[in-house]
Design a protein around this motif. Structure first.
Motif, PDB file in Angstrom:
ATOM      1  N   HIS A  42      70.322  -7.301  16.481  1.00  0.00           N
ATOM      2  CA  HIS A  42      70.697  -5.926  16.174  1.00  0.00           C
ATOM      3  C   HIS A  42      69.523  -5.311  15.425  1.00  0.00           C
ATOM      4  CE1 HIS A  42      73.283  -2.543  15.015  1.00  0.00           C
ATOM      5  NE2 HIS A  42      72.821  -2.687  13.791  1.00  0.00           N
ATOM      6  N   LEU A  43      68.867  -4.332  16.024  1.00  0.00           N
ATOM      7  CA  LEU A  43      67.682  -3.734  15.417  1.00  0.00           C
ATOM      8  C   LEU A  43      68.040  -2.568  14.508  1.00  0.00           C
ATOM      9  CD1 LEU A  43      65.109  -3.594  18.359  1.00  0.00           C
ATOM     10  CD2 LEU A  43      65.556  -5.457  16.745  1.00  0.00           C
ATOM     11  N   VAL A  44      67.391  -2.545  13.367  1.00  0.00           N
ATOM     12  CA  VAL A  44      67.395  -1.374  12.495  1.00  0.00           C
ATOM     13  C   VAL A  44      65.960  -0.863  12.498  1.00  0.00           C
ATOM     14  CG1 VAL A  44      67.809  -0.481  10.185  1.00  0.00           C
ATOM     15  CG2 VAL A  44      69.265  -2.294  11.100  1.00  0.00           C
ATOM     16  N   VAL A  45      65.710   0.187  13.262  1.00  0.00           N
ATOM     17  CA  VAL A  45      64.362   0.692  13.479  1.00  0.00           C
ATOM     18  C   VAL A  45      64.042   1.729  12.411  1.00  0.00           C
ATOM     19  CG1 VAL A  45      62.792   1.701  15.162  1.00  0.00           C
ATOM     20  CG2 VAL A  45      64.718   0.313  15.945  1.00  0.00           C
ATOM     21  N   ILE A  46      62.865   1.634  11.821  1.00  0.00           N
ATOM     22  CA  ILE A  46      62.496   2.498  10.700  1.00  0.00           C
ATOM     23  C   ILE A  46      61.263   3.305  11.057  1.00  0.00           C
ATOM     24  CG2 ILE A  46      61.827   2.531   8.274  1.00  0.00           C
ATOM     25  CD1 ILE A  46      63.167  -0.361   8.211  1.00  0.00           C
ATOM     26  N   GLY A  47      61.358   4.618  10.915  1.00  0.00           N
ATOM     27  CA  GLY A  47      60.221   5.477  11.218  1.00  0.00           C
ATOM     28  C   GLY A  47      60.602   6.942  11.179  1.00  0.00           C
ATOM     29  N   ASP A  48      59.996   7.726  12.039  1.00  0.00           N
ATOM     30  CA  ASP A  48      60.295   9.151  12.183  1.00  0.00           C
ATOM     31  C   ASP A  48      60.747   9.371  13.621  1.00  0.00           C
ATOM     32  OD1 ASP A  48      59.761  12.021  12.901  1.00  0.00           O
ATOM     33  OD2 ASP A  48      59.080  12.105  10.816  1.00  0.00           O
ATOM     34  N   ARG A  49      61.923   9.966  13.806  1.00  0.00           N
ATOM     35  CA  ARG A  49      62.466  10.108  15.155  1.00  0.00           C
ATOM     36  C   ARG A  49      61.537  10.931  16.052  1.00  0.00           C
ATOM     37  NH1 ARG A  49      67.008   9.289  18.103  1.00  0.00           N
ATOM     38  NH2 ARG A  49      68.155   8.349  16.376  1.00  0.00           N
ATOM     39  N   ARG A  50      60.827  11.882  15.500  1.00  0.00           N
ATOM     40  CA  ARG A  50      59.928  12.690  16.327  1.00  0.00           C
ATOM     41  C   ARG A  50      58.801  11.828  16.908  1.00  0.00           C
ATOM     42  NH1 ARG A  50      58.642  16.856  11.647  1.00  0.00           N
ATOM     43  NH2 ARG A  50      58.684  14.816  10.578  1.00  0.00           N
ATOM     44  N   ILE A  51      58.313  10.889  16.092  1.00  0.00           N
ATOM     45  CA  ILE A  51      57.261   9.992  16.561  1.00  0.00           C
ATOM     46  C   ILE A  51      57.827   9.024  17.600  1.00  0.00           C
ATOM     47  CG2 ILE A  51      55.574   8.249  15.882  1.00  0.00           C
ATOM     48  CD1 ILE A  51      54.946  11.051  14.843  1.00  0.00           C
ATOM     49  N   LEU A  52      59.035   8.531  17.349  1.00  0.00           N
ATOM     50  CA  LEU A  52      59.669   7.630  18.312  1.00  0.00           C
ATOM     51  C   LEU A  52      59.924   8.334  19.640  1.00  0.00           C
ATOM     52  CD1 LEU A  52      60.967   4.919  19.012  1.00  0.00           C
ATOM     53  CD2 LEU A  52      63.123   5.825  18.102  1.00  0.00           C
ATOM     54  N   GLU A  53      60.392   9.566  19.587  1.00  0.00           N
ATOM     55  CA  GLU A  53      60.657  10.303  20.819  1.00  0.00           C
ATOM     56  C   GLU A  53      59.371  10.528  21.612  1.00  0.00           C
ATOM     57  OE1 GLU A  53      62.667  13.766  19.440  1.00  0.00           O
ATOM     58  OE2 GLU A  53      64.640  12.785  19.365  1.00  0.00           O
ATOM     59  N   GLY A  54      58.268  10.711  20.910  1.00  0.00           N
ATOM     60  CA  GLY A  54      56.982  10.819  21.598  1.00  0.00           C
ATOM     61  C   GLY A  54      56.634   9.525  22.315  1.00  0.00           C
ATOM     62  N   GLY A  55      56.886   8.387  21.653  1.00  0.00           N
ATOM     63  CA  GLY A  55      56.637   7.101  22.284  1.00  0.00           C
ATOM     64  C   GLY A  55      57.539   6.864  23.474  1.00  0.00           C
ATOM     65  N   ALA A  56      58.802   7.280  23.356  1.00  0.00           N
ATOM     66  CA  ALA A  56      59.743   7.132  24.470  1.00  0.00           C
ATOM     67  C   ALA A  56      59.298   7.974  25.664  1.00  0.00           C
ATOM     68  CB  ALA A  56      61.140   7.536  24.029  1.00  0.00           C
ATOM     69  N   LYS A  57      58.792   9.152  25.401  1.00  0.00           N
ATOM     70  CA  LYS A  57      58.308  10.011  26.484  1.00  0.00           C
ATOM     71  C   LYS A  57      57.126   9.368  27.186  1.00  0.00           C
ATOM     72  CE  LYS A  57      56.737  14.742  27.420  1.00  0.00           C
ATOM     73  NZ  LYS A  57      56.435  16.064  26.821  1.00  0.00           N
ATOM     74  N   GLU A  58      56.215   8.782  26.395  1.00  0.00           N
ATOM     75  CA  GLU A  58      55.070   8.088  26.986  1.00  0.00           C
ATOM     76  C   GLU A  58      55.517   6.926  27.863  1.00  0.00           C
ATOM     77  OE1 GLU A  58      52.893   6.969  23.544  1.00  0.00           O
ATOM     78  OE2 GLU A  58      52.269   9.020  23.067  1.00  0.00           O
ATOM     79  N   ALA A  59      56.581   6.237  27.440  1.00  0.00           N
ATOM     80  CA  ALA A  59      57.077   5.075  28.175  1.00  0.00           C
ATOM     81  C   ALA A  59      58.005   5.458  29.319  1.00  0.00           C
ATOM     82  CB  ALA A  59      57.812   4.145  27.219  1.00  0.00           C
TER      83      ALA A  59
END
Length: 345
Positions: A42-59
């Protein structure tokens, strides 16, 4: 541990997003989407959602990730991973492919938060996508490496060591981030025996019940009987003998240029090398895209992919998730074993 259905138990892993200017945002998104990771932890991911969404878009991914507050994430998203949005980095401040203070502050904040969750018993292990040490030092001047940072954050005073892990063989080392000119004087019988004992303990924590360790010499041809140096005769051989007497399955020292070939052929679980690049070069040639860095000796497992931030391919959507996947799975295995041992005590 997280109860998943009636029988399955998954550890909680705090996953800190790494340097935002490299492939870390993309890798974080890819990890979250992997079904085998969902089954293992079970992952608890820590960061900024805007940065994560950018990574998801790249992927090319559409993540279904619940948000949860830092102080009560246990109450949300038990059937899926959760995201702790620290909202601390505007994407406009990210300079792709460049180490910056903003990127280092982002990564150190995420890492510190993950470490405190594990130290406080709210996570069973910590993982992170790649950091850039130059950027980390901009934000934290005392940042020598992850071990030093962990010690500073959680007040750890014990012995910890970095291991490089592949499915077929591990690499442990006696000395690490010191100049090559200082290696010989840093070797001692006691130090080598301590590293062998720690290596055995870490291998067992990863599920190797009867670990076998092979030891590299320091000098060419392992000293050639004293012709090329006497460290093998004076230090390494006595250390191996002492470890064997203590019950460890240890062999060596053998010439460093063939010790990894021997380890793979004879099915040793780990190679103990005398200095950093003696093992790093071999491990990265054997499996760069699957290599994991694990820090052993801490109160909880800490794992990350062995490769770096790959600034040259950032934003291209081609980052290989293989090493990150292996890091999360190793952390999950170690956390489950630690929980089982604790329950049996």
């Amino acid at each position: 541990m997280i109860k998943d259905g009636a029988t399955e138990t998954r550890p909680v892993i705090a996953l800190a997003m790494g340097d935002p200017a490299g492939i870390s945002p993309e890798l974080t998104a890819r990890i979250i989407a992997l079904p085998e990771i969902r089954e293992a932890a079970h992952l608890v991911v820590i960061g900024d959602r805007r940065i994560l969404e950018g990574g998801a878009k790249e992927a090319g991914l559409d993540l279904n990730l619940a948000s949860a507050p830092l102080d009560s994430f246990e109450l949300a998203g038990k059937d899926r991973h959760v995201f702790i949005d620290l909202a601390h980095l505007n994407p406009a401040d990210v300079v792709r492919g460049e180490a910056t203070l903003a990127g280092g502050t982002f990564a150190t904040t995420n890492f510190r938060t993950a470490l405190k969750l594990a130290d406080g018993g709210r996570a069973h292990a910590v993982c992170f996508t790649p950091f850039n040490k130059k950027a980390m030092r901009y934000a934290y001047s005392g940042y020598d490496d992850e071990i030093r940072f962990v010690a500073d954050v959680i007040g750890f005073t014990g012995k910890a060591r970095e291991f490089n892990v592949l499915e077929r063989v591990w690499n442990a080392r006696v000395t690490s981030h010191i100049p090559l000119a200082e290696v010989a004087s840093a070797l001692s019988v006691e130090g080598i025996v301590a590293e062998l004992a720690l290596t055995q303990a870490c291998l067992k924590s990863a599920g190797h019940e009867n670990p076998r360790i092979i030891v590299a010499g320091l000098n060419p041809h392992a000293g050639d009987g004293g012709n090329f140096g006497t460290e093998e005769i004076d230090i390494i051989e006595p250390a191996v003998a002492a470890a064997q007497k203590a019950g460890l399955d240890v062999a060596g020292p053998f010439p460093a240029d063939t010790v990894f070939l021997r380890a793979l052929k004879e099915e040793f679980h780990a190679v103990l090398t005398m200095y950093h690049d003696q093992g790093q070069i071999a491990m990265k040639l054997i499996g760069f895209d699957k290599g994991v860095t694990m820090i052993g000796g801490l109160p909880f497992p800490l794992c990350t992919p062995a490769h770096g931030t790959a600034y040259d391919i950032a934003g291209k959507g081609i980052a290989d998730v293989g090493a990150s996947r292996e890091a999360l799975l190793l952390a999950a295995r170690m956390a489950r074993r630690a929980a089982a041992l604790s329950a049996a005590a």
